[in-house]
Write an enzyme that holds these catalytic residues in place. Structure first.
Site, PDB file in Angstrom:
ATOM      1  CB  SER A 191     -44.232  21.596  41.831  1.00  0.00           C
ATOM      2  OG  SER A 191     -43.937  21.242  43.170  1.00  0.00           O
ATOM      3  N   GLY A 226     -41.589  20.954  49.204  1.00  0.00           N
ATOM      4  CA  GLY A 226     -42.244  19.683  49.501  1.00  0.00           C
ATOM      5  C   GLY A 226     -43.445  19.339  48.656  1.00  0.00           C
ATOM      6  N   GLY A 227     -43.593  19.965  47.490  1.00  0.00           N
ATOM      7  CA  GLY A 227     -44.745  19.673  46.628  1.00  0.00           C
ATOM      8  C   GLY A 227     -44.808  18.217  46.197  1.00  0.00           C
ATOM      9  CG  ASP A 263     -25.510  18.981  45.206  1.00  0.00           C
ATOM     10  OD1 ASP A 263     -26.483  18.580  44.549  1.00  0.00           O
ATOM     11  OD2 ASP A 263     -24.541  19.574  44.699  1.00  0.00           O
ATOM     12  CE  LYS A 309     -37.626  21.008  36.166  1.00  0.00           C
ATOM     13  NZ  LYS A 309     -39.047  21.146  36.524  1.00  0.00           N
TER      14      LYS A 309
END
Length: 362
Positions: A191, A226-227, A263, A309
Protein backbone atom coordinates in the site's frame (compact mmCIF):
# COMPACT_ATOMS: atom_id res chain seq x y z
CA UNK A 1 -16.76 11.37 -36.25
CA UNK A 2 -14.12 12.97 -34.00
CA UNK A 3 -13.81 11.50 -30.51
CA UNK A 4 -11.85 12.03 -27.34
CA UNK A 5 -10.25 8.80 -26.16
CA UNK A 6 -9.75 8.49 -22.40
CA UNK A 7 -7.61 5.95 -20.57
CA UNK A 8 -8.79 4.68 -17.18
CA UNK A 9 -8.39 1.67 -14.94
CA UNK A 10 -9.99 -1.41 -16.54
CA UNK A 11 -13.38 -1.95 -14.94
CA UNK A 12 -14.00 1.78 -14.38
CA UNK A 13 -15.07 2.68 -17.92
CA UNK A 14 -18.63 3.60 -16.89
CA UNK A 15 -17.37 5.98 -14.21
CA UNK A 16 -14.91 7.58 -16.61
CA UNK A 17 -17.61 7.94 -19.26
CA UNK A 18 -20.18 9.42 -16.88
CA UNK A 19 -17.65 11.96 -15.66
CA UNK A 20 -16.44 13.22 -19.04
CA UNK A 21 -20.00 13.48 -20.33
CA UNK A 22 -21.09 15.51 -17.29
CA UNK A 23 -18.10 17.83 -17.22
CA UNK A 24 -18.24 18.33 -20.98
CA UNK A 25 -21.87 19.40 -20.62
CA UNK A 26 -20.78 22.00 -18.04
CA UNK A 27 -18.68 23.42 -20.89
CA UNK A 28 -21.58 23.17 -23.36
CA UNK A 29 -19.94 20.29 -25.23
CA UNK A 30 -22.12 17.30 -26.05
CA UNK A 31 -21.75 13.81 -27.45
CA UNK A 32 -22.22 10.14 -26.68
CA UNK A 33 -20.09 7.55 -24.92
CA UNK A 34 -18.76 4.23 -26.13
CA UNK A 35 -16.97 2.15 -23.48
CA UNK A 36 -14.62 -0.74 -24.14
CA UNK A 37 -15.53 -2.97 -21.22
CA UNK A 38 -12.56 -4.07 -19.08
CA UNK A 39 -10.16 -2.48 -21.60
CA UNK A 40 -9.63 0.78 -19.72
CA UNK A 41 -10.78 2.81 -22.75
CA UNK A 42 -13.64 5.26 -23.22
CA UNK A 43 -14.59 6.99 -26.48
CA UNK A 44 -16.47 10.29 -26.18
CA UNK A 45 -17.86 10.97 -29.67
CA UNK A 46 -18.58 14.67 -30.18
CA UNK A 47 -21.67 15.95 -32.00
CA UNK A 48 -19.52 18.85 -33.22
CA UNK A 49 -16.00 17.80 -34.24
CA UNK A 50 -14.47 21.18 -33.37
CA UNK A 51 -15.63 20.78 -29.77
CA UNK A 52 -13.04 18.05 -29.14
CA UNK A 53 -10.10 20.42 -29.41
CA UNK A 54 -11.98 23.07 -27.47
CA UNK A 55 -12.68 20.68 -24.59
CA UNK A 56 -9.20 19.23 -24.11
CA UNK A 57 -7.81 22.75 -23.89
CA UNK A 58 -10.47 24.20 -21.62
CA UNK A 59 -11.14 21.32 -19.20
CA UNK A 60 -8.09 20.50 -17.02
CA UNK A 61 -7.23 16.79 -17.10
CA UNK A 62 -6.34 17.15 -13.40
CA UNK A 63 -10.03 17.83 -12.73
CA UNK A 64 -11.05 14.45 -14.14
CA UNK A 65 -11.05 11.83 -11.41
CA UNK A 66 -11.16 8.61 -13.41
CA UNK A 67 -9.25 9.55 -16.58
CA UNK A 68 -5.49 8.92 -16.57
CA UNK A 69 -4.83 10.35 -20.02
CA UNK A 70 -6.74 11.52 -23.09
CA UNK A 71 -6.33 12.48 -26.72
CA UNK A 72 -8.38 13.65 -29.71
CA UNK A 73 -8.63 11.15 -32.55
CA UNK A 74 -7.10 11.90 -35.94
CA UNK A 75 -9.56 10.14 -38.23
CA UNK A 76 -10.61 6.51 -38.05
CA UNK A 77 -8.42 3.64 -36.87
CA UNK A 78 -5.63 2.85 -39.32
CA UNK A 79 -5.47 -0.68 -40.68
CA UNK A 80 -1.84 -1.79 -40.80
CA UNK A 81 -0.44 -4.12 -43.47
CA UNK A 82 1.82 -7.06 -42.62
CA UNK A 83 4.74 -5.06 -44.03
CA UNK A 84 5.58 -1.35 -44.33
CA UNK A 85 3.66 -0.42 -41.17
CA UNK A 86 5.80 2.68 -40.67
CA UNK A 87 4.91 3.96 -44.11
CA UNK A 88 1.21 3.26 -43.51
CA UNK A 89 1.21 5.30 -40.30
CA UNK A 90 3.22 8.12 -41.87
CA UNK A 91 0.85 8.27 -44.85
CA UNK A 92 -2.20 8.39 -42.54
CA UNK A 93 -0.69 11.33 -40.64
CA UNK A 94 0.27 13.41 -43.64
CA UNK A 95 2.58 16.41 -43.14
CA UNK A 96 0.17 19.18 -42.19
CA UNK A 97 0.66 18.95 -38.42
CA UNK A 98 3.74 18.82 -36.22
CA UNK A 99 4.24 17.25 -32.79
CA UNK A 100 6.76 17.61 -29.97
CA UNK A 101 6.83 13.90 -29.14
CA UNK A 102 5.11 10.60 -29.84
CA UNK A 103 3.59 8.16 -27.33
CA UNK A 104 3.40 4.52 -28.42
CA UNK A 105 0.61 3.08 -26.29
CA UNK A 106 -1.63 0.05 -25.72
CA UNK A 107 -4.51 -0.84 -23.44
CA UNK A 108 -3.67 -1.57 -19.78
CA UNK A 109 -4.52 -5.26 -20.21
CA UNK A 110 -2.72 -8.56 -20.68
CA UNK A 111 -3.27 -8.31 -24.43
CA UNK A 112 -1.80 -4.82 -24.32
CA UNK A 113 1.28 -6.04 -22.48
CA UNK A 114 1.84 -8.70 -25.14
CA UNK A 115 2.02 -5.92 -27.75
CA UNK A 116 4.84 -4.11 -25.94
CA UNK A 117 7.62 -6.03 -27.72
CA UNK A 118 6.05 -5.29 -31.11
CA UNK A 119 5.75 -1.59 -30.24
CA UNK A 120 9.37 -1.31 -29.07
CA UNK A 121 10.52 -2.83 -32.35
CA UNK A 122 8.42 -0.38 -34.36
CA UNK A 123 9.22 2.66 -32.24
CA UNK A 124 12.69 3.55 -33.54
CA UNK A 125 12.00 3.37 -37.30
CA UNK A 126 8.67 5.21 -36.86
CA UNK A 127 10.30 8.06 -34.93
CA UNK A 128 13.07 8.29 -37.52
CA UNK A 129 10.55 8.43 -40.35
CA UNK A 130 8.39 11.09 -38.70
CA UNK A 131 11.39 13.26 -37.82
CA UNK A 132 12.68 13.02 -41.34
CA UNK A 133 9.33 14.18 -42.71
CA UNK A 134 9.13 17.01 -40.18
CA UNK A 135 5.97 15.67 -38.49
CA UNK A 136 7.90 15.01 -35.27
CA UNK A 137 10.31 17.45 -33.64
CA UNK A 138 13.97 16.61 -34.15
CA UNK A 139 14.37 16.04 -30.42
CA UNK A 140 11.82 15.56 -27.65
CA UNK A 141 12.38 18.51 -25.32
CA UNK A 142 9.26 18.37 -23.17
CA UNK A 143 8.05 21.74 -24.45
CA UNK A 144 4.95 22.64 -22.41
CA UNK A 145 4.28 25.94 -24.16
CA UNK A 146 0.66 26.50 -25.06
CA UNK A 147 -0.09 24.79 -28.33
CA UNK A 148 2.69 22.17 -28.14
CA UNK A 149 1.22 18.77 -28.92
CA UNK A 150 1.85 15.07 -28.33
CA UNK A 151 1.15 12.49 -31.01
CA UNK A 152 -0.54 9.36 -29.64
CA UNK A 153 -0.44 5.99 -31.38
CA UNK A 154 -2.78 3.59 -29.55
CA UNK A 155 -2.18 0.08 -30.86
CA UNK A 156 -5.24 -2.13 -30.56
CA UNK A 157 -3.28 -4.95 -32.24
CA UNK A 158 -0.40 -5.40 -34.64
CA UNK A 159 -2.83 -4.66 -37.46
CA UNK A 160 -4.72 -1.68 -36.06
CA UNK A 161 -3.75 1.68 -34.53
CA UNK A 162 -5.69 4.75 -33.47
CA UNK A 163 -3.83 8.01 -33.99
CA UNK A 164 -4.56 11.17 -32.05
CA UNK A 165 -3.12 14.19 -30.26
CA UNK A 166 -3.14 15.89 -26.88
CA UNK A 167 -1.64 19.12 -25.58
CA UNK A 168 1.57 18.94 -23.54
CA UNK A 169 0.22 21.57 -21.16
CA UNK A 170 -2.91 19.53 -20.37
CA UNK A 171 -1.98 15.86 -20.44
CA UNK A 172 -0.12 13.31 -18.35
CA UNK A 173 3.65 13.30 -18.66
CA UNK A 174 3.59 9.49 -18.50
CA UNK A 175 2.83 6.99 -21.25
CA UNK A 176 -0.83 5.93 -20.90
CA UNK A 177 -0.99 8.20 -17.85
CA UNK A 178 0.72 5.53 -15.74
CA UNK A 179 3.51 6.44 -13.32
CA UNK A 180 5.20 3.13 -12.57
CA UNK A 181 7.08 2.95 -9.27
CA UNK A 182 9.41 0.41 -7.75
CA UNK A 183 8.25 -1.24 -4.54
CA UNK A 184 10.70 -0.44 -1.71
CA UNK A 185 11.72 -3.69 0.00
CA UNK A 186 11.91 -1.95 3.39
CA UNK A 187 8.21 -1.10 3.35
CA UNK A 188 5.93 -3.40 5.39
CA UNK A 189 3.15 -3.40 2.75
CA UNK A 190 2.51 -2.69 -0.94
CA UNK A 191 0.00 0.00 0.00
CA UNK A 192 3.05 2.26 0.34
CA UNK A 193 3.02 2.77 -3.43
CA UNK A 194 -0.37 4.49 -3.21
CA UNK A 195 0.92 7.29 -1.01
CA UNK A 196 4.20 7.56 -2.91
CA UNK A 197 2.31 8.01 -6.19
CA UNK A 198 -0.10 10.47 -4.56
CA UNK A 199 2.74 12.69 -3.30
CA UNK A 200 4.39 12.65 -6.72
CA UNK A 201 1.12 13.35 -8.52
CA UNK A 202 -0.44 16.04 -6.34
CA UNK A 203 2.59 17.92 -4.98
CA UNK A 204 4.65 19.89 -7.54
CA UNK A 205 8.26 18.76 -7.60
CA UNK A 206 9.55 22.26 -6.89
CA UNK A 207 7.54 22.32 -3.63
CA UNK A 208 8.72 18.98 -2.22
CA UNK A 209 11.43 20.64 -0.15
CA UNK A 210 8.85 22.64 1.79
CA UNK A 211 5.64 20.61 1.76
CA UNK A 212 7.27 17.17 2.08
CA UNK A 213 10.23 18.30 4.15
CA UNK A 214 12.04 16.44 6.89
CA UNK A 215 11.04 17.55 10.36
CA UNK A 216 7.37 18.09 9.56
CA UNK A 217 4.86 16.46 11.90
CA UNK A 218 2.39 14.00 10.39
CA UNK A 219 -0.45 11.72 11.48
CA UNK A 220 -1.30 8.39 9.86
CA UNK A 221 -4.81 7.18 10.71
CA UNK A 222 -5.28 3.43 10.28
CA UNK A 223 -1.54 3.07 10.00
CA UNK A 224 -0.79 -0.62 10.70
CA UNK A 225 1.45 -2.23 9.62
CA UNK A 226 2.99 1.01 8.29
CA UNK A 227 2.93 1.17 4.48
CA UNK A 228 1.91 4.84 4.47
CA UNK A 229 3.94 5.66 7.58
CA UNK A 230 7.00 4.38 5.70
CA UNK A 231 6.61 7.11 3.05
CA UNK A 232 6.44 9.79 5.74
CA UNK A 233 9.43 8.39 7.63
CA UNK A 234 11.63 8.08 4.55
CA UNK A 235 11.02 11.78 3.88
CA UNK A 236 12.24 12.60 7.38
CA UNK A 237 8.91 13.37 9.05
CA UNK A 238 7.91 12.68 12.64
CA UNK A 239 4.83 10.47 12.62
CA UNK A 240 1.98 9.73 14.99
CA UNK A 241 0.71 6.33 13.85
CA UNK A 242 -2.84 5.60 14.99
CA UNK A 243 -4.15 2.03 14.77
CA UNK A 244 -5.21 -0.74 17.11
CA UNK A 245 -3.06 -3.15 15.09
CA UNK A 246 0.72 -3.65 15.44
CA UNK A 247 3.26 -1.51 13.60
CA UNK A 248 6.33 -2.77 11.75
CA UNK A 249 9.30 -3.18 14.13
CA UNK A 250 11.83 -1.58 11.77
CA UNK A 251 9.69 1.54 11.46
CA UNK A 252 9.36 1.83 15.21
CA UNK A 253 13.14 1.54 15.63
CA UNK A 254 13.71 4.65 13.49
CA UNK A 255 12.71 6.82 16.44
CA UNK A 256 10.46 8.85 14.11
CA UNK A 257 7.21 7.02 14.91
CA UNK A 258 5.00 7.11 17.98
CA UNK A 259 2.29 4.46 17.96
CA UNK A 260 -1.15 5.17 19.44
CA UNK A 261 -3.21 1.99 19.74
CA UNK A 262 -6.55 3.71 19.39
CA UNK A 263 -9.51 4.06 17.04
CA UNK A 264 -8.63 6.42 14.18
CA UNK A 265 -12.10 7.96 14.25
CA UNK A 266 -11.82 8.90 17.92
CA UNK A 267 -8.16 9.89 18.34
CA UNK A 268 -7.20 13.56 18.11
CA UNK A 269 -3.81 15.25 18.69
CA UNK A 270 -3.33 17.39 21.76
CA UNK A 271 -1.19 19.94 19.88
CA UNK A 272 -2.00 21.83 16.70
CA UNK A 273 1.43 21.22 15.20
CA UNK A 274 0.70 18.55 12.59
CA UNK A 275 1.20 19.49 8.96
CA UNK A 276 0.15 16.24 7.24
CA UNK A 277 -2.79 13.93 7.84
CA UNK A 278 -2.87 10.71 5.80
CA UNK A 279 -5.52 8.03 5.95
CA UNK A 280 -6.06 4.72 4.14
CA UNK A 281 -8.67 3.17 6.43
CA UNK A 282 -11.01 0.59 4.93
CA UNK A 283 -14.16 2.35 6.05
CA UNK A 284 -17.37 3.85 4.69
CA UNK A 285 -16.27 6.71 2.37
CA UNK A 286 -18.82 9.17 3.74
CA UNK A 287 -17.58 8.54 7.25
CA UNK A 288 -14.00 9.16 6.12
CA UNK A 289 -14.94 12.32 4.18
CA UNK A 290 -16.62 13.80 7.25
CA UNK A 291 -13.62 12.90 9.43
CA UNK A 292 -11.16 14.59 7.05
CA UNK A 293 -13.30 17.73 6.92
CA UNK A 294 -13.49 17.82 10.72
CA UNK A 295 -9.71 17.61 11.06
CA UNK A 296 -9.30 20.60 8.75
CA UNK A 297 -12.03 22.62 10.49
CA UNK A 298 -10.44 21.97 13.88
CA UNK A 299 -7.04 23.09 12.59
CA UNK A 300 -5.43 19.69 13.24
CA UNK A 301 -3.62 19.56 9.87
CA UNK A 302 -2.64 21.76 6.92
CA UNK A 303 -2.74 19.11 4.21
CA UNK A 304 -4.49 15.76 4.01
CA UNK A 305 -4.08 12.79 1.68
CA UNK A 306 -6.71 10.10 2.00
CA UNK A 307 -8.56 7.37 0.14
CA UNK A 308 -12.29 7.02 -0.32
CA UNK A 309 -13.13 3.32 -0.72
CA UNK A 310 -15.63 2.49 -3.45
CA UNK A 311 -18.21 -0.32 -3.40
CA UNK A 312 -18.32 -2.78 -6.33
CA UNK A 313 -21.66 -1.37 -7.47
CA UNK A 314 -23.07 1.11 -9.96
CA UNK A 315 -23.00 4.82 -9.23
CA UNK A 316 -19.41 5.01 -7.98
CA UNK A 317 -18.74 8.31 -9.73
CA UNK A 318 -21.83 9.84 -8.14
CA UNK A 319 -20.73 8.49 -4.73
CA UNK A 320 -17.34 10.14 -5.05
CA UNK A 321 -18.90 13.46 -6.04
CA UNK A 322 -21.35 13.25 -3.14
CA UNK A 323 -18.54 12.78 -0.62
CA UNK A 324 -16.40 15.53 -2.11
CA UNK A 325 -19.41 17.83 -1.83
CA UNK A 326 -19.72 16.98 1.86
CA UNK A 327 -16.17 18.22 2.37
CA UNK A 328 -16.76 21.35 0.26
CA UNK A 329 -19.94 22.23 2.16
CA UNK A 330 -18.29 21.74 5.56
CA UNK A 331 -15.28 23.90 4.73
CA UNK A 332 -17.42 26.59 3.16
CA UNK A 333 -19.60 26.74 6.29
CA UNK A 334 -16.47 27.52 8.29
CA UNK A 335 -15.12 30.04 5.76
CA UNK A 336 -12.01 27.97 5.02
CA UNK A 337 -10.16 28.65 1.78
CA UNK A 338 -8.80 25.42 0.31
CA UNK A 339 -7.89 23.43 -2.78
CA UNK A 340 -8.97 19.83 -3.35
CA UNK A 341 -8.25 17.34 -6.10
CA UNK A 342 -9.23 13.70 -6.46
CA UNK A 343 -7.75 11.05 -8.74
CA UNK A 344 -8.09 7.35 -9.37
CA UNK A 345 -4.35 6.74 -9.40
CA UNK A 346 -2.56 3.78 -10.97
CA UNK A 347 -1.85 2.04 -7.64
CA UNK A 348 -5.38 2.65 -6.41
CA UNK A 349 -7.85 -0.16 -6.86
CA UNK A 350 -11.39 0.11 -5.50
CA UNK A 351 -10.71 3.59 -4.14
CA UNK A 352 -10.03 7.19 -5.10
CA UNK A 353 -7.23 9.30 -3.63
CA UNK A 354 -8.08 12.82 -2.46
CA UNK A 355 -5.67 15.64 -1.71
CA UNK A 356 -6.94 18.49 0.47
CA UNK A 357 -4.86 21.58 1.27
CA UNK A 358 -5.78 24.50 3.51
CA UNK A 359 -4.92 27.86 1.95
CA UNK A 360 -6.33 30.17 4.64
CA UNK A 361 -9.56 31.69 5.89
CA UNK A 362 -11.97 33.73 3.80
Amino acid sequence: MTAIVLYCRPGFEKECGAEIQEKAAWNEVYGYIKVCKNQGLVYFHLHESSDADKLIQKLPLARLIFARQWFVTLGEEVELPAFNRVEAISEALGTDFHYEEIRMETTDTNDGKELSKFIRKLSVPLRQNLRKSGVLAAKEQGNDARGATILHALFMSGQQVQLGYSYVSNSSEHVMGIHRLKFPSASPSRSTLKLDEAFLYFIPKEEHETRLAGGLNAVDLGSAPGGWTYQLVRRGMMVKAVDNGPMDDDLMQTGQVKHYQQDGFKWRPRKKNNYWLVCDMIENPTKVAKLMADWVVEGDCKEAMFNLKLPPTAGRYQLVMKNLQIIKDTLSEHSIWYEMYAKHLYYDREEVTVHLRVLGNK
